[in-house]
Design an enzyme around this catalytic site. Sequence first.
Site, PDB file in Angstrom:
ATOM      1  N   CYS A 115      10.433 -10.936  -7.745  1.00 13.95           N
ATOM      2  CA  CYS A 115      10.425 -12.128  -8.604  1.00 13.95           C
ATOM      3  C   CYS A 115      10.057 -13.347  -7.760  1.00 13.95           C
ATOM      4  CB  CYS A 115      11.812 -12.312  -9.211  1.00 13.95           C
ATOM      5  SG  CYS A 115      12.040 -13.966  -9.887  1.00 13.95           S
ATOM      6  N   ASN A 149      -0.466  -9.722  -0.672  1.00 13.40           N
ATOM      7  CA  ASN A 149      -1.625  -8.884  -0.994  1.00 13.40           C
ATOM      8  C   ASN A 149      -1.812  -8.859  -2.508  1.00 13.40           C
ATOM      9  OD1 ASN A 149      -3.638  -6.828  -0.031  1.00 13.40           O
ATOM     10  ND2 ASN A 149      -2.508  -5.560  -1.463  1.00 13.40           N
ATOM     11  N   GLU A 150      -3.007  -9.196  -2.958  1.00 13.36           N
ATOM     12  CA  GLU A 150      -3.341  -9.087  -4.389  1.00 13.36           C
ATOM     13  C   GLU A 150      -2.205  -9.559  -5.308  1.00 13.36           C
ATOM     14  OE1 GLU A 150      -4.683  -5.035  -4.988  1.00 13.36           O
ATOM     15  OE2 GLU A 150      -6.698  -5.542  -4.299  1.00 13.36           O
ATOM     16  N   GLU A 308     -11.840  -6.647   0.665  1.00 11.21           N
ATOM     17  CA  GLU A 308     -11.788  -5.204   0.390  1.00 11.21           C
ATOM     18  C   GLU A 308     -12.980  -4.783  -0.453  1.00 11.21           C
ATOM     19  OE1 GLU A 308      -8.273  -3.682  -1.501  1.00 11.21           O
ATOM     20  OE2 GLU A 308      -6.914  -4.859  -0.256  1.00 11.21           O
ATOM     21  N   TRP A 316      -8.339   4.658  -8.775  1.00 12.39           N
ATOM     22  CA  TRP A 316      -7.529   4.199  -9.903  1.00 12.39           C
ATOM     23  C   TRP A 316      -8.328   4.046 -11.196  1.00 12.39           C
ATOM     24  CZ3 TRP A 316      -9.835  -0.411 -10.926  1.00 12.39           C
ATOM     25  CH2 TRP A 316     -10.452  -1.056  -9.852  1.00 12.39           C
ATOM     26  N   GLU A 356      -2.853   6.359  -3.076  1.00 13.35           N
ATOM     27  CA  GLU A 356      -4.203   5.996  -2.628  1.00 13.35           C
ATOM     28  C   GLU A 356      -4.872   7.056  -1.757  1.00 13.35           C
ATOM     29  OE1 GLU A 356      -3.301   2.054  -1.259  1.00 13.35           O
ATOM     30  OE2 GLU A 356      -4.009   1.157  -3.134  1.00 13.35           O
ATOM     31  N   LYS A 357      -4.340   8.285  -1.768  1.00 15.20           N
ATOM     32  CA  LYS A 357      -4.929   9.308  -0.877  1.00 15.20           C
ATOM     33  C   LYS A 357      -6.328   9.725  -1.307  1.00 15.20           C
ATOM     34  CE  LYS A 357      -2.408  13.195  -2.991  1.00 15.20           C
ATOM     35  NZ  LYS A 357      -1.659  12.331  -3.951  1.00 15.20           N
ATOM     36  N   HIS A 359      -8.436   7.445  -2.467  1.00 17.36           N
ATOM     37  CA  HIS A 359      -9.268   6.243  -2.350  1.00 17.36           C
ATOM     38  C   HIS A 359     -10.142   6.395  -1.111  1.00 17.36           C
ATOM     39  CE1 HIS A 359     -10.607   2.122  -2.019  1.00 17.36           C
ATOM     40  NE2 HIS A 359     -10.049   1.840  -3.186  1.00 17.36           N
TER      41      HIS A 359
END
Length: 676
Positions: A115, A149-150, A308, A316, A356-357, A359
């Site tokens: 939060c 991050n993002e 990136e 995804w 993410e393996k 990716h």
Amino acid sequence: MLSKKLNKIWYGGDYNPEQWDEEVWKEDNRLFKLAGIDLASVNIFAWALIQPNETTYDFTSLDQTIDRLYQDGIYVCLATSTAAHPAWMAKRYPDIRRVDFEGRKRKFGGRHNSCPNSPTYLKYASQLAGKLAERYKDHPAVLAWHVSNEYSGYCYCDHCEKAFRVWLKKKYARIEHLNQAWNTAFWGHTFYDWDEIVVPNGLSEEWENGNNTNFQGISLDYRRFQSDSLLETFKLERDQIKKHTPDIPVTTNLMGLYPELDYFKWGKEMDVVSWDNYPQIDTPVSKTAMTHELMRGLRNGQPFMLMEQTPSQQNWQAYNALKRPGVMRLWSYQAIAHGADTVQFFQLRRSRGATEKYHGAVIEHVGHEHTRVFNEVKQLGEELQLLGDQIIDSRTNAKVAIVFDYENRWAIQLSSGPSVALDYEEEVHKYYRAFYDRNVPVDMIGVDADLSQYDLVIAPVLYMMKAGHADRLKAFVKQGGTFVTTFFSGIVDENDLVTLGGYPGELRELVGIWAEEIDALEPSIKNQIVFNEDYGHLSGEYQCSTLFDLIHAEHAEVLASYGKDFYQGMPVLTKNKFGQGTAYYVASSPEQDFITDFVATLMTENKLTPLLDSDQGVEVAVREKEGKRYLFVLNHNHTEAKFYLPETSYRNLIKGNEYHGESRIAGHDVLILVEK
Ligand SMILES: [Zn+2]
């Protein structure tokens, strides 16, 4: 300039050595050097490792990583790790966990799970950023700071609700002003005390995950508030870092057209914009180019970091197609062509487990360099080395600007009626694409941008008029500029309150028309834009759909009329002389052919010429520095295509060969040309 220490286009990506052991680390460095990688983004998700409990901070492993990389000549973009909190913290301090749209308290899990108004998060996140900056302030490897991050997602917890009331009090000062702005007399919503206001979510005003609302006023303010709240957490970390390293640039990686944050506000707080580019295989290349311009526009044309992109595939999407041979290189140069001064991948080594393996990565699961992907990465690494500092810190200097406003997008999306088919992003893209197809540079700008450098400003579907914007547009046209706006513009103020006295409200005088009604038809139902007389490159009939403003020309000249329905013969394209300049109004959503011909007409009128003429699918972009123009020629076709240079000789910076006049470029190839 990002840093004199590494005076070239930075090349690298996200690196997560914490997922691996020592044997692998050694091999990583060998492979990075082999690929020409000189920058690793580290410490992106390592909070739980660095801080195992309340009082202990253990930087041993991060020390080793940074030292090990630097010994082999690899610099770091150092992240603060605050995009995912440790499990122990979530257990001990429930306030750090978000409450979701349905009002459910989250358990530990995922990322972007903190939060932004949690006292625990604010305390520990800023403390961690400060400790990192203090520890690594003198480390020569650190070239940039990567906060969190993002950033994404909203929270609807009690802390956010309280902070929202404080935010509202600051904005409106008196509850009467808020009641007025939100039009709370509707459905008996009048508030007498700030504490009566609750967050707008699935338990109160909104439904369908926030895509619909009963009250646009509160929903718009909540989006602003959540975007601001996350931005405050960024600023808190940034300020901790700046205390120790005032000269090292601080960024956070944005996500282009991601809808939940107002990136124009974010851009102002960062030293350099960075973003993550993940087009799907069928995303139009013009849309990717437009998004690069948008990210460049967040800091007035300053170069950005491509933080990136995948070297091969994502994980995804529904169908994660591989980038075809040559496409990673092509799209990397596309980013550079539109303002990137770095090329970075997610990720450098494919992880073994978790989401993410699958990716893509520079180092595949097979673990060695004898792969298609590695070879392509290595080739690009060699080319970027060769380019050196030639392109970095150069600018685009466009004469055309297209307005994009994240808050306008929220307002259109939250608007109940007139049509669910209205797609702001796509309407903007249609105009962008027409310039892109002609190889004309465009800036994507926010509503408060300085317009003095432009000849032509286009604001498609400018539904929400912010205070002062109409005056700036009027001043621009008065001094000789050309302005284009469309249907469903000038309708509301920043609180989504309709500007009374006839659409398009504050723009009415500028465009010289009055819109009496707005018809909304199912998108397969078409009307026509009919030209009785040719106007520039426009002639005959074009189709239009979705929304149809029924307009009356007041001062404007009518250039085309509707072809059918009860408003047949009413104006659909008008032109108004205003001061020294001209303002056009396009009253419906036209097919691309209309926009192509309209843009050709605008180019003639404004003496705008293509950078180069080229076959379809060959993109040409420009960056300029110290009197030199770097022309990027990018062939998005699989097969050879042509482009046309003047008869003077141009040198290709990548391969050293020369071009002039009618020239050829191989499928998926890239040239960077400078006049000899
Ligand atoms: Zn919250």
